[in-house]
Design an enzyme around this catalytic site. Structure first.
Site, PDB file in Angstrom:
ATOM      1  N   MET A 136       0.840  -1.185   0.000  1.00  0.00           N
ATOM      2  CA  MET A 136       0.000   0.000   0.000  1.00  0.00           C
ATOM      3  C   MET A 136       0.882   1.245   0.000  1.00  0.00           C
ATOM      4  O   MET A 136       1.903   1.272  -0.656  1.00  0.00           O
ATOM      5  CB  MET A 136      -0.951  -0.035   1.182  1.00  0.00           C
ATOM      6  CG  MET A 136      -1.973  -1.172   1.109  1.00  0.00           C
ATOM      7  SD  MET A 136      -3.155  -1.129   2.458  1.00  0.00           S
ATOM      8  CE  MET A 136      -4.054  -2.632   2.099  1.00  0.00           C
ATOM      9  N   CYS A 137       0.540   2.261   0.803  1.00  0.00           N
ATOM     10  CA  CYS A 137       1.248   3.528   0.792  1.00  0.00           C
ATOM     11  C   CYS A 137       1.800   3.818   2.185  1.00  0.00           C
ATOM     12  O   CYS A 137       1.555   3.088   3.133  1.00  0.00           O
ATOM     13  CB  CYS A 137       0.313   4.647   0.363  1.00  0.00           C
ATOM     14  SG  CYS A 137      -0.576   4.326  -1.179  1.00  0.00           S
ATOM     15  N   GLU A 138       2.542   4.912   2.312  1.00  0.00           N
ATOM     16  CA  GLU A 138       3.013   5.364   3.617  1.00  0.00           C
ATOM     17  C   GLU A 138       2.662   6.832   3.806  1.00  0.00           C
ATOM     18  O   GLU A 138       2.717   7.630   2.863  1.00  0.00           O
ATOM     19  CB  GLU A 138       4.513   5.142   3.773  1.00  0.00           C
ATOM     20  CG  GLU A 138       4.881   3.667   3.843  1.00  0.00           C
ATOM     21  CD  GLU A 138       5.927   3.353   4.905  1.00  0.00           C
ATOM     22  OE1 GLU A 138       6.263   4.234   5.721  1.00  0.00           O
ATOM     23  OE2 GLU A 138       6.405   2.195   4.903  1.00  0.00           O
ATOM     24  N   HIS A 179       3.168  11.868   1.594  1.00  0.00           N
ATOM     25  CA  HIS A 179       2.678  10.557   1.175  1.00  0.00           C
ATOM     26  C   HIS A 179       3.621   9.981   0.131  1.00  0.00           C
ATOM     27  O   HIS A 179       4.121  10.706  -0.740  1.00  0.00           O
ATOM     28  CB  HIS A 179       1.275  10.726   0.568  1.00  0.00           C
ATOM     29  CG  HIS A 179       0.572   9.461   0.191  1.00  0.00           C
ATOM     30  ND1 HIS A 179       0.760   8.840  -1.027  1.00  0.00           N
ATOM     31  CD2 HIS A 179      -0.344   8.700   0.853  1.00  0.00           C
ATOM     32  CE1 HIS A 179      -0.019   7.764  -1.098  1.00  0.00           C
ATOM     33  NE2 HIS A 179      -0.690   7.658   0.028  1.00  0.00           N
TER      34      HIS A 179
END
Length: 283
Positions: free
Chosen positions: A1-3, A77
């Site tokens: 996914m993302c951070e 992000h």
């Protein structure tokens, strides 16, 4: 996914140290190479830098890591795409105007059913479930309040409630800024640290970089930093509980609100960031 990366403080502060660590996870120590973004508030206005390229390889990201921009509130992000192609329109954080101020939003997770929800005044520019959810959240705020609430706690509760409802569609870790507060919802994984006196030395977990905060702060300074995973290897971060939302103001954790049951879809475990030693360089 993302951070995710967020910073909220009581004095104007730059985010070069934390952003330097996040950039490494954008294609070097982490797989989040499908775009990056960083927003800085100046009052109620936000300037947003976006690129649909790996942060670890970006000259612009490197410039922002080396040139301090002071702010009271920042949201960053790095993206690993799950919904929507790699493009500028799909790069977080997203920004919209409501009640004469910018709202900035970044999301980690996937919401497969969110498009079943109706939109109103706010519509997505890109094709991500994240931006769609942001539009749904803002529409709920617009319909609930005529203007920015005189009692901010009423706003906090609505944001937490909408977060709980949207989390039923999947995984919903998010950061939201309104020019005053930083909202941070933990759906599966999120942590924070509040740096205040006495300040000490901090080492990034993902880069050979360290900063002695006692040399660049005053005893009155207070900075809250939120991240998907701890950015430093020698500090104690507070891990969030799935289904809770934090509200930060002036570098303080003002409230922890319930925001639904733990999200249905667990976050995929990410690779542990590499740890290296130090060099000198601020939240």
């Amino acid at each position: 996914m993302c951070e995710l990366l967020g910073m909220e403080c009581n004095v104007p502060t730059d985010i070069v140290f934390s952003f330097s660590g996040l950039c490494q996870r954008g294609g070097k120590t982490g797989p989040h190479a499908d775009g990056w973004g960083l927003s800085f508030y100046e009052g109620y206005a936000a300037r947003v830098f976006l690129e649909p390229t790996p942060a670890a390889e970006s000259p612009l990201a490197r410039f922002l890591s080396q040139n301090p921009i002071k702010t009271m509130l920042a949201i960053g992000h790095v993206r690993k795409r799950t919904r929507g192609p790699t493009s500028l329109a799909n790069t977080h954080p997203f920004a919209r105007e409501l009640w004469g101020r910018h709202w900035v939003f970044a999301h980690n997770g996937t919401l497969p059913r969110v498009r079943q929800r109706k939109l109103g005044r706010f519509t997505p520019i890109g094709t991500t479930d994240s931006e769609y959810a942001f539009c749904v959240l803002l529409e709920e705020l617009r319909r609930t309040f005529d203007d920015y609430p005189r009692r901010p706690s009423e706003l906090w509760q609505v944001v937490a409630n909408v977060g709980a409802r949207l989390a039923k569609d999947g995984t919903f870790n998010f950061l939201l800024g309104d020019g005053r507060h930083l909202f941070a919802r933990c759906g599966t994984r999120l942590c924070y640290i509040i740096r205040q006196a006495p300040f000490g030395l901090a080492h990034l977990a993902d880069d050979d970089l360290a900063v002695d905060f006692s040399a660049v702060t005053t005893p009155r300074d207070r900075v809250a930093v939120v991240a998907t995973a701890p950015l430093t290897k020698n500090e104690t971060w507070t891990q969030g509980k799935p289904g809770e939302m934090w509200v930060f103001d002036h570098g303080r954790l003002l409230a922890t609100l319930p925001s639904g049951a733990p999200d249905r879809r667990p976050a995929r475990a990410s690779r542990e960031p590499r740890a290296t030693a130090a060099r000198g360089l601020t939240a």
